[in-house]
Design a protein around this motif. Structure first.
Motif, PDB file in Angstrom:
ATOM      1  N   VAL A 222     122.075  25.185 153.436  1.00  0.00           N
ATOM      2  CA  VAL A 222     122.362  23.879 152.837  1.00  0.00           C
ATOM      3  C   VAL A 222     122.930  22.928 153.884  1.00  0.00           C
ATOM      4  N   ALA A 223     123.844  23.436 154.707  1.00  0.00           N
ATOM      5  CA  ALA A 223     124.452  22.599 155.751  1.00  0.00           C
ATOM      6  C   ALA A 223     123.404  22.086 156.730  1.00  0.00           C
ATOM      7  N   VAL A 224     122.470  22.948 157.136  1.00  0.00           N
ATOM      8  CA  VAL A 224     121.398  22.535 158.042  1.00  0.00           C
ATOM      9  C   VAL A 224     120.499  21.509 157.361  1.00  0.00           C
ATOM     10  N   ALA A 225     120.121  21.760 156.104  1.00  0.00           N
ATOM     11  CA  ALA A 225     119.217  20.858 155.391  1.00  0.00           C
ATOM     12  C   ALA A 225     119.820  19.469 155.224  1.00  0.00           C
ATOM     13  N   GLN A 226     121.117  19.393 155.102  1.00  0.00           N
ATOM     14  CA  GLN A 226     121.777  18.094 154.911  1.00  0.00           C
ATOM     15  C   GLN A 226     121.666  17.191 156.137  1.00  0.00           C
ATOM     16  N   GLN A 227     121.298  17.756 157.280  1.00  0.00           N
ATOM     17  CA  GLN A 227     121.189  16.960 158.513  1.00  0.00           C
ATOM     18  C   GLN A 227     119.782  16.464 158.786  1.00  0.00           C
ATOM     19  N   PHE A 228     118.815  16.820 157.947  1.00  0.00           N
ATOM     20  CA  PHE A 228     117.428  16.479 158.248  1.00  0.00           C
ATOM     21  C   PHE A 228     117.200  14.976 158.331  1.00  0.00           C
ATOM     22  N   THR A 229     117.911  14.202 157.517  1.00  0.00           N
ATOM     23  CA  THR A 229     117.723  12.751 157.583  1.00  0.00           C
ATOM     24  C   THR A 229     118.216  12.181 158.905  1.00  0.00           C
ATOM     25  N   ARG A 230     119.088  12.929 159.571  1.00  0.00           N
ATOM     26  CA  ARG A 230     119.637  12.479 160.856  1.00  0.00           C
ATOM     27  C   ARG A 230     118.840  13.009 162.040  1.00  0.00           C
ATOM     28  N   TRP A 231     118.268  14.204 161.893  1.00  0.00           N
ATOM     29  CA  TRP A 231     117.542  14.839 162.997  1.00  0.00           C
ATOM     30  C   TRP A 231     116.091  14.347 163.019  1.00  0.00           C
ATOM     31  N   LYS A 232     115.893  13.116 163.378  1.00  0.00           N
ATOM     32  CA  LYS A 232     114.567  12.502 163.342  1.00  0.00           C
ATOM     33  C   LYS A 232     113.609  13.101 164.375  1.00  0.00           C
ATOM     34  N   LYS A 233     114.138  13.744 165.419  1.00  0.00           N
ATOM     35  CA  LYS A 233     113.303  14.269 166.496  1.00  0.00           C
ATOM     36  C   LYS A 233     113.016  15.763 166.363  1.00  0.00           C
ATOM     37  N   LEU A 234     113.484  16.382 165.298  1.00  0.00           N
ATOM     38  CA  LEU A 234     113.327  17.830 165.158  1.00  0.00           C
ATOM     39  C   LEU A 234     111.857  18.215 165.030  1.00  0.00           C
ATOM     40  N   LYS A 235     111.386  19.065 165.941  1.00  0.00           N
ATOM     41  CA  LYS A 235     109.995  19.508 165.956  1.00  0.00           C
ATOM     42  C   LYS A 235     109.838  20.975 165.596  1.00  0.00           C
ATOM     43  N   TYR A 236     110.820  21.797 165.972  1.00  0.00           N
ATOM     44  CA  TYR A 236     110.695  23.241 165.778  1.00  0.00           C
ATOM     45  C   TYR A 236     111.947  23.751 165.077  1.00  0.00           C
ATOM     46  N   LEU A 237     111.760  24.385 163.922  1.00  0.00           N
ATOM     47  CA  LEU A 237     112.878  24.897 163.122  1.00  0.00           C
ATOM     48  C   LEU A 237     112.601  26.345 162.749  1.00  0.00           C
ATOM     49  N   PHE A 238     113.503  27.229 163.182  1.00  0.00           N
ATOM     50  CA  PHE A 238     113.368  28.665 162.928  1.00  0.00           C
ATOM     51  C   PHE A 238     114.593  29.133 162.132  1.00  0.00           C
ATOM     52  N   LEU A 239     114.359  29.537 160.887  1.00  0.00           N
ATOM     53  CA  LEU A 239     115.417  30.073 160.026  1.00  0.00           C
ATOM     54  C   LEU A 239     115.020  31.430 159.440  1.00  0.00           C
ATOM     55  N   ARG A 240     114.062  32.073 160.060  1.00  0.00           N
ATOM     56  CA  ARG A 240     113.509  33.305 159.525  1.00  0.00           C
ATOM     57  C   ARG A 240     114.528  34.447 159.574  1.00  0.00           C
TER      58      ARG A 240
END
Length: 303
Positions: A222-240
């Motif tokens: 949840v904490a990571v997801a809450q930052q998505f609006t701020r992380w405009k440059k995020l290309k690779y996300l690994f939470l597996r």
């Protein structure tokens, strides 16, 4: 490389700026013969990995970037200072040989670092207070070793510290979160509190985040997801391969549509049911229909 080839290169009249002699079985003596030749007087980049170097040869004064991994380095003193030193899979005894004093891109991954090596690195690394890249993947650090590795005030652009049995975020990693564009901390034992610190600490330039194969649950997701609006440059996300349930994975699904630059999402093998998997799949389907969508890889496999 045959002796004849070494001699031919040593006698070349060309003025080289980059030389790659990796995978050639070169000894220190044969590489030294090449590097002292007239063709190497302006050399700025040397790649000499996977050879038989036990000590470093005499390096040209013009050299800036050195790739020297997978050599049996075990003795000698570090010559000069370079900007880039890439030396994965060298014996721990070879760490002292590396010219690290002025380097701002350092890769010493897969070298098992004992107390002596940690003390040496702490004394020589990143004295300028900032660095481009630091890779200590699978160095057997543990929490104690990681704490002693570098000063807590050094700022990095890229950090890779996977496979180190970390149960908490090292202070020097936490202190540099705001300047990172790349963070790789997979295959450790990090938990929700660490994910919260990472989420709150990482800045707007974050482009690559790998927290896979840890023990991060719903609160961390949840904490990571809450930052998505701020992380405009995020290309690779690994939470597996974490321990999030439908709640955490659904939070990611609900927020990820804002990640317009996303290329890869790996969220498989969490403690989920088909409910959250379907939710992610539906968002992904919508994102891929957008004109200019960059999404290429989505891994939802597993429970």
């Amino acid at each position: 490389t045959t002796p004849g080839a070494v001699q031919a290169l040593a006698q070349s009249r060309s003025q080289l700026t980059t030389l790659d002699v990796s995978f050639n079985g070169l000894t220190t003596e044969s590489l030294d013969q090449i590097l002292q030749a007239p063709c190497c007087v302006s050399l700025s980049t040397l790649r000499a990995g996977w050879n038989l170097l036990q000590t470093l040869p005499r390096l040209p004064e013009t050299l800036v970037h050195l790739w020297i991994g997978s050599n049996p380095l075990d003795a000698g003193a570090a010559p000069g200072s370079l900007k880039t030193v890439v030396a994965p899979r060298i014996p721990a005894a070879g760490i002292r040989m590396l010219p690290l004093g002025a380097a701002d891109h350092v890769d010493i991954s897969y070298a098992i670092l004992g107390p002596n090596e940690l003390a040496h690195l702490h004394s020589v690394l990143f004295q300028g207070g900032s660095a481009a890249c630091f890779d200590v993947t699978s160095c057997g650090l543990g929490d104690d070793g990681a704490a002693r590795l570098v000063r807590a005030d050094v700022k990095f652009e890229s950090v890779a510290a996977a496979l180190n049995s970390l149960t908490k975020l090292p202070l020097w990693v936490e202190g540099t979160l705001g300047s990172l564009s790349f963070l790789q901390l997979s295959h450790n034992e990090l938990s929700d509190g660490d994910a919260l610190a990472i989420a709150n600490g990482c800045g707007d330039n974050l482009g690559h985040l790998d927290l896979g194969v840890n023990t991060i649950g719903d609160d961390g997701f949840v904490a990571v997801a809450q930052q998505f609006t701020r992380w405009k440059k995020l290309k690779y996300l690994f939470l597996r391969s974490n321990i999030a349930s439908d709640k955490g994975v659904s939070a990611v699904a609900e927020s990820m549509s804002t990640l317009n630059e996303l290329v890869e999402l790996h969220i498989c093998w969490n403690l989920t049911t088909s409910e959250s998997t379907i939710a992610v799949a539906q968002v992904v389907a919508g994102m891929m229909k957008r004109p200019g969508s960059k999404l290429e890889v989505v891994d939802l496999f597993g429970p």
